[in-house]
Design a protein around this motif. Structure first.
Motif, short mmCIF file in Angstrom:
data_model
loop_
_atom_site.label_atom_id
_atom_site.label_comp_id
_atom_site.label_asym_id
_atom_site.label_seq_id
_atom_site.Cartn_x
_atom_site.Cartn_y
_atom_site.Cartn_z
N LEU A 328 -1.11 -9.66 12.56
CA LEU A 328 -1.23 -8.58 11.57
C LEU A 328 -2.70 -8.31 11.23
O LEU A 328 -3.13 -7.16 11.18
CB LEU A 328 -0.46 -8.93 10.30
CG LEU A 328 1.05 -8.70 10.31
CD1 LEU A 328 1.71 -9.40 9.13
CD2 LEU A 328 1.36 -7.21 10.28
N GLY A 329 -3.44 -9.37 10.98
CA GLY A 329 -4.84 -9.20 10.62
C GLY A 329 -5.66 -8.57 11.72
O GLY A 329 -6.42 -7.61 11.48
N TYR A 330 -5.50 -9.06 12.94
CA TYR A 330 -6.27 -8.52 14.06
C TYR A 330 -5.82 -7.10 14.41
O TYR A 330 -6.65 -6.24 14.75
CB TYR A 330 -6.14 -9.43 15.28
CG TYR A 330 -6.82 -10.77 15.11
CD1 TYR A 330 -8.20 -10.83 14.89
CD2 TYR A 330 -6.12 -11.96 15.16
CE1 TYR A 330 -8.85 -12.05 14.74
CE2 TYR A 330 -6.75 -13.19 15.00
CZ TYR A 330 -8.11 -13.23 14.79
OH TYR A 330 -8.75 -14.44 14.62
N LEU A 335 -6.69 -1.23 14.60
CA LEU A 335 -6.18 0.11 14.33
C LEU A 335 -7.08 0.86 13.34
O LEU A 335 -7.32 2.06 13.49
CB LEU A 335 -4.75 0.03 13.79
CG LEU A 335 -4.03 1.36 13.57
CD1 LEU A 335 -3.93 2.14 14.88
CD2 LEU A 335 -2.64 1.13 12.98
N HIS A 336 -7.58 0.13 12.36
CA HIS A 336 -8.47 0.75 11.37
C HIS A 336 -9.73 1.31 12.02
O HIS A 336 -10.24 2.36 11.62
CB HIS A 336 -8.85 -0.28 10.30
CG HIS A 336 -9.75 0.23 9.24
ND1 HIS A 336 -9.30 1.03 8.21
CD2 HIS A 336 -11.09 0.10 9.04
CE1 HIS A 336 -10.32 1.36 7.43
NE2 HIS A 336 -11.41 0.81 7.91
N LYS A 343 -5.25 7.90 5.68
CA LYS A 343 -4.29 6.80 5.50
C LYS A 343 -3.67 6.83 4.11
O LYS A 343 -3.13 5.83 3.66
CB LYS A 343 -4.98 5.46 5.75
CG LYS A 343 -5.39 5.24 7.19
CD LYS A 343 -5.97 3.85 7.41
CE LYS A 343 -7.34 3.74 6.76
NZ LYS A 343 -7.98 2.43 7.05
N GLU A 344 -3.75 7.99 3.45
CA GLU A 344 -3.16 8.13 2.13
C GLU A 344 -2.02 9.14 2.19
O GLU A 344 -1.93 9.96 3.10
CB GLU A 344 -4.21 8.61 1.11
CG GLU A 344 -5.39 7.68 0.93
CD GLU A 344 -6.47 7.87 1.98
OE1 GLU A 344 -6.51 8.98 2.58
OE2 GLU A 344 -7.24 6.94 2.23
N GLY A 345 -1.16 9.07 1.18
CA GLY A 345 -0.05 10.02 1.09
C GLY A 345 0.89 9.91 2.27
O GLY A 345 1.18 8.83 2.77
N VAL A 346 1.36 11.07 2.73
CA VAL A 346 2.30 11.10 3.85
C VAL A 346 1.68 10.50 5.11
O VAL A 346 2.36 9.86 5.92
CB VAL A 346 2.77 12.54 4.12
CG1 VAL A 346 3.69 12.59 5.34
CG2 VAL A 346 3.49 13.11 2.90
N ALA A 347 0.36 10.67 5.28
CA ALA A 347 -0.32 10.13 6.46
C ALA A 347 -0.24 8.62 6.52
O ALA A 347 -0.34 8.02 7.60
CB ALA A 347 -1.78 10.58 6.47
N SER A 348 -0.06 7.97 5.37
CA SER A 348 0.05 6.51 5.36
C SER A 348 1.28 6.03 6.11
O SER A 348 1.30 4.91 6.63
CB SER A 348 0.08 5.99 3.92
OG SER A 348 1.29 6.38 3.27
N ILE A 349 2.30 6.87 6.16
CA ILE A 349 3.53 6.49 6.88
C ILE A 349 3.25 6.38 8.38
O ILE A 349 3.71 5.45 9.06
CB ILE A 349 4.65 7.50 6.61
CG1 ILE A 349 4.97 7.57 5.11
CG2 ILE A 349 5.92 7.12 7.39
CD1 ILE A 349 5.99 8.62 4.74
N ALA A 350 2.48 7.34 8.90
CA ALA A 350 2.12 7.30 10.33
C ALA A 350 1.30 6.06 10.64
O ALA A 350 1.50 5.42 11.69
CB ALA A 350 1.35 8.57 10.71
N TYR A 351 0.37 5.74 9.74
CA TYR A 351 -0.45 4.54 9.95
C TYR A 351 0.43 3.29 9.94
O TYR A 351 0.29 2.41 10.79
CB TYR A 351 -1.53 4.43 8.87
CG TYR A 351 -2.48 3.28 9.10
CD1 TYR A 351 -3.62 3.44 9.89
CD2 TYR A 351 -2.23 2.01 8.55
CE1 TYR A 351 -4.49 2.39 10.12
CE2 TYR A 351 -3.10 0.95 8.77
CZ TYR A 351 -4.22 1.13 9.55
OH TYR A 351 -5.08 0.09 9.78
N GLU A 352 1.35 3.22 8.98
CA GLU A 352 2.23 2.06 8.87
C GLU A 352 3.10 1.90 10.12
O GLU A 352 3.25 0.79 10.65
CB GLU A 352 3.12 2.19 7.64
CG GLU A 352 4.22 1.14 7.50
CD GLU A 352 3.69 -0.26 7.27
OE1 GLU A 352 4.41 -1.22 7.57
OE2 GLU A 352 2.54 -0.40 6.79
N ILE A 353 3.65 2.99 10.60
CA ILE A 353 4.49 2.93 11.81
C ILE A 353 3.67 2.46 13.01
O ILE A 353 4.11 1.59 13.77
CB ILE A 353 5.13 4.31 12.08
CG1 ILE A 353 6.15 4.65 10.99
CG2 ILE A 353 5.81 4.32 13.45
CD1 ILE A 353 6.70 6.06 11.09
#
Length: 390
Positions: A328-330, A335-336, A343-353
């Motif tokens: 997870l850390g690596y 990805l970052h 990575k905020e709002g609705v865009a955070s969902i895409a990042y999480e997926i």
């Protein structure tokens, strides 16, 4: 021939004869997905609340592991023969060499992966982890600041506590009625420990004490009792036959389980039994829902929920559990560094997926490697030791 008799080996008569069930691997696969999901939330600070609330229930993937473990242990126990003492010795040898070698290796892996400072080392913490009594104190599990030899090691400690009493439980809890009694006793233990545990360790903060009361073994005995209940429901000819003859399918049961997740996400994370309000802990509610879902999947092992991807992940789930914290850390760092969007709002969902996909794939590949390199050789070593001694 009944529908039940058409199942491989017959579910009630031949269930214990099966050395391996794909359905159990599938349950373990879903368990590790839940665990990875909840631990991913901490890396996506701006994740929208509805998604975060749902993924927080991944906290209870460990309970699904415990239930699956109890079922497989009972299957193995009833395949074993010989005097009680000999069966106990065989059982503990098998479990030690199944868990301990890679768990011990992980202490070294995380010492370097997390770049632990030498001053954080503690013999007390090390011994608590090596001898699996680490879940009995908030100072030996991640409830207060300090070195954690293996992230998530509290669940390994809880599982081993169960191993130590399992042979006696297997001897006593031999049918559906007795498994219900076991559940009732475990519920009383849960309530008593939730109440009287509030006065333990008054020097630590309330949140740390709540975490400890969630982690410690008395809070999870009831989950293992649900594993016993699931096993004896499977073995009960009348109940299993009615389910096999019913119209319910594995797909329908899985859809109902997903809906249950959504509903319980609004209940929130309750870590222990609230004696004043009478509200049960979330891990108990969700685990009670795991049982009928698993029962249907085991008796009717068809549908989308059981597939090669999830069973393959479940097969290496112990290695995946140990390794995913580091992955997870690596993965987040990688990805970052390349993520081109917000990575905020609705865009955070895409990042999480995307984050979850990368983590699961990498964890799966690494876990396959350690499963073959460490887990399996030591499992075979344990079997050879048993053969030479007995």
């Amino acid at each position: 021939m009944t529908a039940l008799e058409k199942l491989p080996l017959g579910i009630t008569a031949g269930f214990d004869k099966q050395d391996h069930l794909q359905v159990i691997d599938a349950l373990r696969g879903y368990a590790i997905l839940l665990v990875i999901a909840v631990h991913s939330v901490g890396y996506v600070s701006e994740l929208v609340w509805p998604v975060k609330r749902l993924l927080s229930l991944g906290f209870y993937g460990v309970q699904l592991f415990f239930i699956a473990s109890a079922v497989t242990l009972l299957m193995s126990w009833h395949r074993s023969t010989g005097p009680f003492g000999e069966r106990c010795a065989k059982f503990l040898i098998r479990r030690f060499f199944r868990i301990a070698p890679f768990y011990y290796s992980a202490i070294l892996i995380y010492w370097f992966a997390y770049n632990v400072a030498p001053g954080e080392f503690s013999f007390e913490l090390l011994f608590a982890s090596l001898f699996f009594y680490n879940a009995w104190s908030p100072y030996w599990i991640p409830t207060v600041p300090g070195w954690t030899p293996v992230p998530g090691g509290w669940s390994i400690g809880v599982e081993f506590c169960f191993y130590f009493i399992f042979p006696l439980l297997a001897l006593l809890v031999t049918n559906l009625r007795r498994s219900l009694v076991f559940f009732g006793i475990s519920l009383l233990v849960l309530i008593a420990c939730s109440h009287y545990g509030q006065v333990l360790y008054p020097e630590i903060a309330q949140e740390a004490r709540a975490n400890f009361l969630y982690f410690w073994p008395p809070n999870h005995l009831i989950i293992f009792s649900l594993g016993f209940l699931l096993y004896h429901l499977i073995k009960h000819p009348g109940i299993s036959q009615r389910i096999v003859d019913s119209q319910i399918t594995g797909n329908q049961a899985s859809a109902a389980m997903l809906l249950t997740f959504l509903v319980i996400s609004f209940y929130g994370v309750r870590k222990f039994f609230d004696v004043t309000s009478g509200l049960p802990p979330t891990h108990l509610l969700l685990s009670m829902c795991f049982v009928p879902w698993a029962l249907v999947l085991i008796l009717k092992p068809t549908g989308y929920a059981i597939n090669s991807a999830i069973t393959g992940l479940g097969k290496v789930s112990f290695s995946a559990y140990i390794l995913h914290f580091a992955v997870l850390g690596y993965s987040n760092t990688f990805l970052h560094s390349i993520w081109p969007f917000a990575k905020e709002g609705v865009a955070s969902i895409a990042y999480e997926i995307s984050f979850l996909l990368i983590t699961v794939v990498v964890t799966r590949l690494l876990a396959e490697f350690t499963y073959r390199l460490i887990e399996q050789p030591f499992v075979h070593f344990g079997k050879r030791m048993i053969s030479s001694w007995y």
